[in-house]
Design a protein around this motif. Structure first.
Motif, mmCIF file in Angstrom:
data_model
loop_
_atom_site.group_PDB
_atom_site.id
_atom_site.type_symbol
_atom_site.label_atom_id
_atom_site.label_comp_id
_atom_site.label_asym_id
_atom_site.label_seq_id
_atom_site.Cartn_x
_atom_site.Cartn_y
_atom_site.Cartn_z
ATOM 1 N N ASP A 9 0.871 -1.233 0.087
ATOM 2 C CA ASP A 9 -0.014 0.036 0.090
ATOM 3 C C ASP A 9 1.101 1.047 -0.048
ATOM 4 O O ASP A 9 2.008 0.990 0.461
ATOM 5 N N ASP A 11 -0.162 5.024 0.536
ATOM 6 C CA ASP A 11 -0.840 6.138 1.652
ATOM 7 C C ASP A 11 -0.736 5.724 2.882
ATOM 8 O O ASP A 11 -1.350 4.570 3.340
ATOM 9 N N ASN A 18 -1.867 10.188 5.003
ATOM 10 C CA ASN A 18 -3.072 10.091 5.621
ATOM 11 C C ASN A 18 -3.843 11.092 6.219
ATOM 12 O O ASN A 18 -5.087 11.616 5.916
ATOM 13 N N GLY A 46 -8.123 4.624 3.650
ATOM 14 C CA GLY A 46 -7.457 3.374 3.021
ATOM 15 C C GLY A 46 -8.609 2.467 2.345
ATOM 16 O O GLY A 46 -8.301 1.421 1.839
ATOM 17 N N SER A 107 -1.775 0.000 -4.730
ATOM 18 C CA SER A 107 -2.428 1.137 -4.366
ATOM 19 C C SER A 107 -3.705 1.107 -5.038
ATOM 20 O O SER A 107 -4.193 0.618 -6.149
ATOM 21 N N GLY A 164 0.895 -3.065 4.639
ATOM 22 C CA GLY A 164 -0.034 -1.870 4.658
ATOM 23 C C GLY A 164 -0.256 -1.355 5.895
ATOM 24 O O GLY A 164 0.213 -1.867 7.117
ATOM 25 N N ALA A 166 -3.590 0.044 7.214
ATOM 26 C CA ALA A 166 -4.653 0.048 7.625
ATOM 27 C C ALA A 166 -5.372 -1.308 7.647
ATOM 28 O O ALA A 166 -4.976 -2.435 7.264
ATOM 29 N N ASP A 169 -6.296 -2.867 4.531
ATOM 30 C CA ASP A 169 -5.356 -3.576 3.733
ATOM 31 C C ASP A 169 -5.292 -4.870 4.032
ATOM 32 O O ASP A 169 -4.937 -6.079 3.384
ATOM 33 N N GLY A 186 0.183 4.849 9.671
ATOM 34 C CA GLY A 186 -1.079 5.377 9.057
ATOM 35 C C GLY A 186 -1.778 5.701 10.168
ATOM 36 O O GLY A 186 -3.003 6.409 9.985
#
Length: 224
Positions: A9, A11, A18, A46, A107, A164, A166, A169, A186
Motif C-alpha cells: 500500500d 498512502d 493519511n 484506506g 494502491s 499496509g 490500515a 489492507d 497510518g
C-alpha cells in the motif's frame, strides 16, 4: 516463475499522506454542510473511496457524493507540496529489490494521486508494477486490488507478502490469501492491525527495514 513480490500500500505505508487526506475530506464535507469529525474520517482512510463517501455522508444523493469526491481531490492537490516519504520508505524499497524480489505498489489511489505519490517516492527504477483505483470497481477491503497486483507481478498468493497500514489492507490481503505485514505509520493501532490479520506489525518503514532480516520478506527471497 517470476520472482516473488512484496506488495505495498502507499498512502500511510510509504508516504506520509493519511492526515492530509483527513484534512482534504474535512474541507470537502464542510463545503456541503455535512458535519463529520476528523477521527471518523481517519477511521475510513484506506478503504474504497466511493464506500468512504457513501459511509460518511450517510448515503447522500449521488450529486452530493460526486461533489464530495471532487472537493477532496481538489483540496488534496493543494496540499500535495506537504507530501513526503515516510522514514526509511525509499531505502526499504531499494533493499527489497536488491534481495531479488519484485516491488509492487498495490494502491487503490486514483491515477492522478498515484502519480503524485510516485513522484514523492522517487523509486520508479525499482518498482516492477503498480495498481490504481481504475483497476477495480470496488477497492479495499475487497481483495480485487490485491489480486490485480498479484496478476501484474505474475505470482500467486504463496509467493507474495502485502505491507499496509490500515485494517482495510489486512482484510483485503487476507481475502486474497496473502500474508500481511502491518505498519503503524497510518495511525491505526498495533492491536487493531493484528486483529485484522496483520502480523508482524512495525512502527514504520524504517523499523521494518531495520528488522528486515527477521521478517517473512527475507524468506521469500531467492536463497532466503
Amino acid at each position: 516463475m517470476n520472482a516473488p513480490a512484496v506488495l505495498f500500500d502507499v498512502d500511510g505505508t510509504l508516504v506520509d499522506s493519511n492526515y492530509l487526506h483527513v484534512y482534504a475530506w474535512q474541507r470537502a464535507f464542510a463545503a456541503e454542510d455535512i458535519s463529520v469529525a476528523a477521527w471518523h474520517i481517519h477511521r475510513c482512510i484506506g478503504m474504497d473511496g466511493s464506500t468512504l463517501v457513501r459511509t460518511l455522508s450517510d448515503n447522500a444523493p449521488d450529486e452530493v457524493q460526486d461533489r464530495l469526491s471532487e472537493g477532496h481531490s481538489r483540496h488534496y492537490r493543494e496540499l500535495s507540496p506537504l507530501l513526503a516519504p515516510l522514514p526509511g520508505a525509499q531505502e526499504l524499497l531499494r533493499r527489497i529489490a536488491d534481495l531479488g524480489l519484485q516491488v509492487v505498489l498495490a494502491s487503490s489511489a486514483p491515477d492522478d494521486e498515484l502519480q503524485m505519490l510516485r513522484k514523492v517516492l522517487n523509486c520508479d527504477d525499482v518498482i516492477a508494477a503498480t495498481t490504481s483505483s481504475r483497476d477495480v470497481d470496488t477497492a479495499k477491503p475487497e481483495p480485487g486490488i490485491v489480486q490485480v497486483a498479484l496478476d501484474r507481478a505474475g505470482v500467486d498468493a504463496d509467493h507474495a507478502i502485502f505491507v499496509g497500514d490500515a485494517v482495510w489492507d489486512a482484510h483485503a490481503a487476507r481475502a486474497a490469501g496473502v500474508s500481511c505485514i502491518g505498519v503503524l505509520s497510518g495511525g491505526i493501532s498495533r492491536e487493531e492491525l493484528a486483529a485484522a490479520g496483520a502480523s508482524p506489525v512495525y512502527a514504520d518503514p524504517q523499523d521494518l527495514l531495520t528488522q528486515l532480516i527477521a521478517t517473512p520478506i527475507v524468506g521469500l527471497a531467492p536463497g532466503g
